[in-house]
Structure formats: C-alpha cells, structure tokens
Design a protein around this motif. Structure first.
Motif, PDB file in Angstrom:
ATOM      1  N   ASP A 246     -45.466 115.778 -86.301  1.00  6.10           N
ATOM      2  CA  ASP A 246     -44.061 115.674 -85.887  1.00  6.10           C
ATOM      3  C   ASP A 246     -43.877 116.162 -84.448  1.00  6.10           C
ATOM      4  O   ASP A 246     -43.076 115.619 -83.696  1.00  6.10           O
ATOM      5  N   ALA A 247     -44.660 117.161 -84.035  1.00  4.39           N
ATOM      6  CA  ALA A 247     -44.584 117.652 -82.652  1.00  4.39           C
ATOM      7  C   ALA A 247     -45.099 116.586 -81.687  1.00  4.39           C
ATOM      8  O   ALA A 247     -44.510 116.372 -80.621  1.00  4.39           O
TER       9      ALA A 247
ATOM     10  N   ARG B 278     -45.056 113.345 -82.241  1.00  2.68           N
ATOM     11  CA  ARG B 278     -44.036 112.282 -82.232  1.00  2.68           C
ATOM     12  C   ARG B 278     -42.866 112.680 -81.338  1.00  2.68           C
ATOM     13  O   ARG B 278     -42.362 111.855 -80.573  1.00  2.68           O
ATOM     14  N   ASN B 279     -42.426 113.940 -81.462  1.00  7.47           N
ATOM     15  CA  ASN B 279     -41.325 114.415 -80.613  1.00  7.47           C
ATOM     16  C   ASN B 279     -41.693 114.309 -79.132  1.00  7.47           C
ATOM     17  O   ASN B 279     -40.904 113.846 -78.317  1.00  7.47           O
ATOM     18  N   ARG B 280     -42.903 114.749 -78.796  1.00  8.35           N
ATOM     19  CA  ARG B 280     -43.344 114.712 -77.394  1.00  8.35           C
ATOM     20  C   ARG B 280     -43.398 113.273 -76.890  1.00  8.35           C
ATOM     21  O   ARG B 280     -42.908 112.968 -75.800  1.00  8.35           O
ATOM     22  N   ASP B 281     -43.966 112.388 -77.691  1.00  4.52           N
ATOM     23  CA  ASP B 281     -44.040 110.980 -77.297  1.00  4.52           C
ATOM     24  C   ASP B 281     -42.642 110.382 -77.137  1.00  4.52           C
ATOM     25  O   ASP B 281     -42.389 109.618 -76.202  1.00  4.52           O
ATOM     26  N   ARG B 282     -41.737 110.739 -78.048  1.00  5.99           N
ATOM     27  CA  ARG B 282     -40.355 110.236 -77.979  1.00  5.99           C
ATOM     28  C   ARG B 282     -39.652 110.781 -76.742  1.00  5.99           C
ATOM     29  O   ARG B 282     -38.943 110.046 -76.058  1.00  5.99           O
ATOM     30  N   ILE B 283     -39.863 112.048 -76.433  1.00  2.48           N
ATOM     31  CA  ILE B 283     -39.260 112.635 -75.232  1.00  2.48           C
ATOM     32  C   ILE B 283     -39.734 111.878 -73.991  1.00  2.48           C
ATOM     33  O   ILE B 283     -38.936 111.516 -73.123  1.00  2.48           O
ATOM     34  N   LEU B 284     -41.028 111.626 -73.893  1.00  2.00           N
ATOM     35  CA  LEU B 284     -41.567 110.932 -72.723  1.00  2.00           C
ATOM     36  C   LEU B 284     -41.049 109.497 -72.628  1.00  2.00           C
ATOM     37  O   LEU B 284     -40.732 109.014 -71.534  1.00  2.00           O
TER      38      LEU B 284
ATOM     39  N   TYR C  88     -37.496 121.771 -74.354  1.00  2.00           N
ATOM     40  CA  TYR C  88     -38.044 122.883 -73.566  1.00  2.00           C
ATOM     41  C   TYR C  88     -39.338 123.444 -74.159  1.00  2.00           C
ATOM     42  O   TYR C  88     -40.166 123.970 -73.428  1.00  2.00           O
ATOM     43  N   ARG C  89     -39.522 123.334 -75.474  1.00  2.00           N
ATOM     44  CA  ARG C  89     -40.792 123.764 -76.057  1.00  2.00           C
ATOM     45  C   ARG C  89     -41.944 122.884 -75.562  1.00  2.00           C
ATOM     46  O   ARG C  89     -43.039 123.359 -75.321  1.00  2.00           O
ATOM     47  N   HIS C  90     -41.675 121.611 -75.407  1.00  4.76           N
ATOM     48  CA  HIS C  90     -42.702 120.682 -74.918  1.00  4.76           C
ATOM     49  C   HIS C  90     -42.825 120.719 -73.399  1.00  4.76           C
ATOM     50  O   HIS C  90     -43.931 120.600 -72.862  1.00  4.76           O
ATOM     51  N   PHE C  91     -41.700 120.862 -72.726  1.00  3.34           N
ATOM     52  CA  PHE C  91     -41.654 120.813 -71.256  1.00  3.34           C
ATOM     53  C   PHE C  91     -40.758 121.953 -70.764  1.00  3.34           C
ATOM     54  O   PHE C  91     -39.552 121.763 -70.579  1.00  3.34           O
ATOM     55  N   PRO C  92     -41.336 123.150 -70.562  1.00  2.00           N
ATOM     56  CA  PRO C  92     -40.541 124.321 -70.207  1.00  2.00           C
ATOM     57  C   PRO C  92     -39.768 124.182 -68.886  1.00  2.00           C
ATOM     58  O   PRO C  92     -38.742 124.830 -68.710  1.00  2.00           O
TER      59      PRO C  92
END
Length: 186
Positions: free
Chosen positions: A5-6, A8-14, A45-49
C-alpha cells in the motif's frame, strides 16, 4: 521493503504530482497533489518530506537519461556532441514552469535532493564541455556552471516570456556562437 500500500501511495503521488506540476509549475500546491491523489498531506510528507524530494523523484529519470545521452554522444565530434546534448537539456529545462529557477537554486545547495540528482547530469555535460574545449571548438574559459546557467537561462526566458518561446532555437544558436572561441582579436 515498503509495504504494497505504501508503494501504491508513492506511485499514485508521483503520477498525480506529474500532472499537477505540469499544470502549476514547480511551486505546485502539495496540498492539491495530496487531495488529488486521494491521500492525506501527512502521507505525502512521509514519502516526500520536502518539495525537492518530490521534484527529484519526478525529474530523476530525465536527469539520468541526459547523463546517459552525454555518454552516448561522447563518441561523436566534440562540438556536435555538446551542441546536441545542450539542446536536449534546454528543451527539458522548460518541462515545468519554474524549473529553470528551481534548478539554479539547488546549484550550490548540497543538502537538496535535486542537487545530487543534477550533479551527475551536470558532470556528464561537463565531460562533453571538456572534450569540446580540448578540440578547440569551445572557449577554454567556459566552466560547467557557466554552461548550466546559460542553458537554464534559455528555459527561464521561455518560462517568463512565452512569446519568446518561438525564438528559443535562435537564442540557443546565439548562446552556442558565444561559446565558440573568437576567430580574431579585437
């Protein structure tokens, strides 16, 4: 290894960040990116501070491709290699509104993730510059930072005055002419 899920979240954010930054430029709202990605701002912010972390992730592939392209061009005549590489860099510098200024701001900020990502690309361009200088086709007093600043300036001009974007190729040729050694002393 990040959880599924992390990832997926990172990919979705990008994915969403690429769209929002294309629309709004490098100063795009991080809150808007999180909202459109369907996540909380804390998750972003957890993925990209920091904003530069997000921009670095968006631009890493482009910077890597430019570094690889410099290596591939090294086998061609030095001035042609440098010219082709700089032209590709110049076109890419205008990919996002605000990108030229953002890249220049990270030039002397080793703490920025963008600094490290740009460094490999700038070093690759510096190798092409050195080869062109050794061949005598480019002035010996031009530094890699000069080159980076001049080509970023072309992107900045198009960014600030879109009406001049149609003159970008002409402006690029003017910069290249200025990089060549003078044919005679004044």
């Amino acid at each position: 290894m990040p959880r599924a899920d992390a990832r997926r979240n990172r990919d979705r954010i990008l994915e969403v960040a690429a769209q929002v930054v294309a629309e709004q430029g490098t100063a795009a709202s991080l809150r808007d990116i999180a909202r459109r990605a369907g996540i909380g701002l804390g998750t972003l912010y957890r993925h990209f501070p920091h904003r530069d972390d997000l921009l670095e992730a968006l631009l890493r592939r482009r910077f890597t491709r430019l570094a690889e392209r410099a290596d591939a061009l090294a086998a061609t005549p030095p001035e042609r290699a440098l010219t082709e590489w700089l032209y590709e860099f110049t076109l890419g510098a205008g990919a996002y509104q605000g990108l030229p200024a953002t890249l220049m701001a990270t030039l002397h900020d080793p703490q920025s993730p963008l600094h490290a990502a740009c460094l490999t690309m700038r070093q690759a361009g510096g190798r092409l510059l050195a080869a062109a200088q050794e061949s005598g086709t480019i002035r010996s007093d031009v530094t890699p930072v000069d080159l980076f600043a001049l080509t970023n300036a072309l992107g900045w001009i198009a960014d600030q005055a879109p009406t001049l974007a149609e003159r970008q190729e002409h402006l690029f040729r003017l910069v290249m002419d200025g990089l060549r050694p003078p044919t005679h002393q004044a």
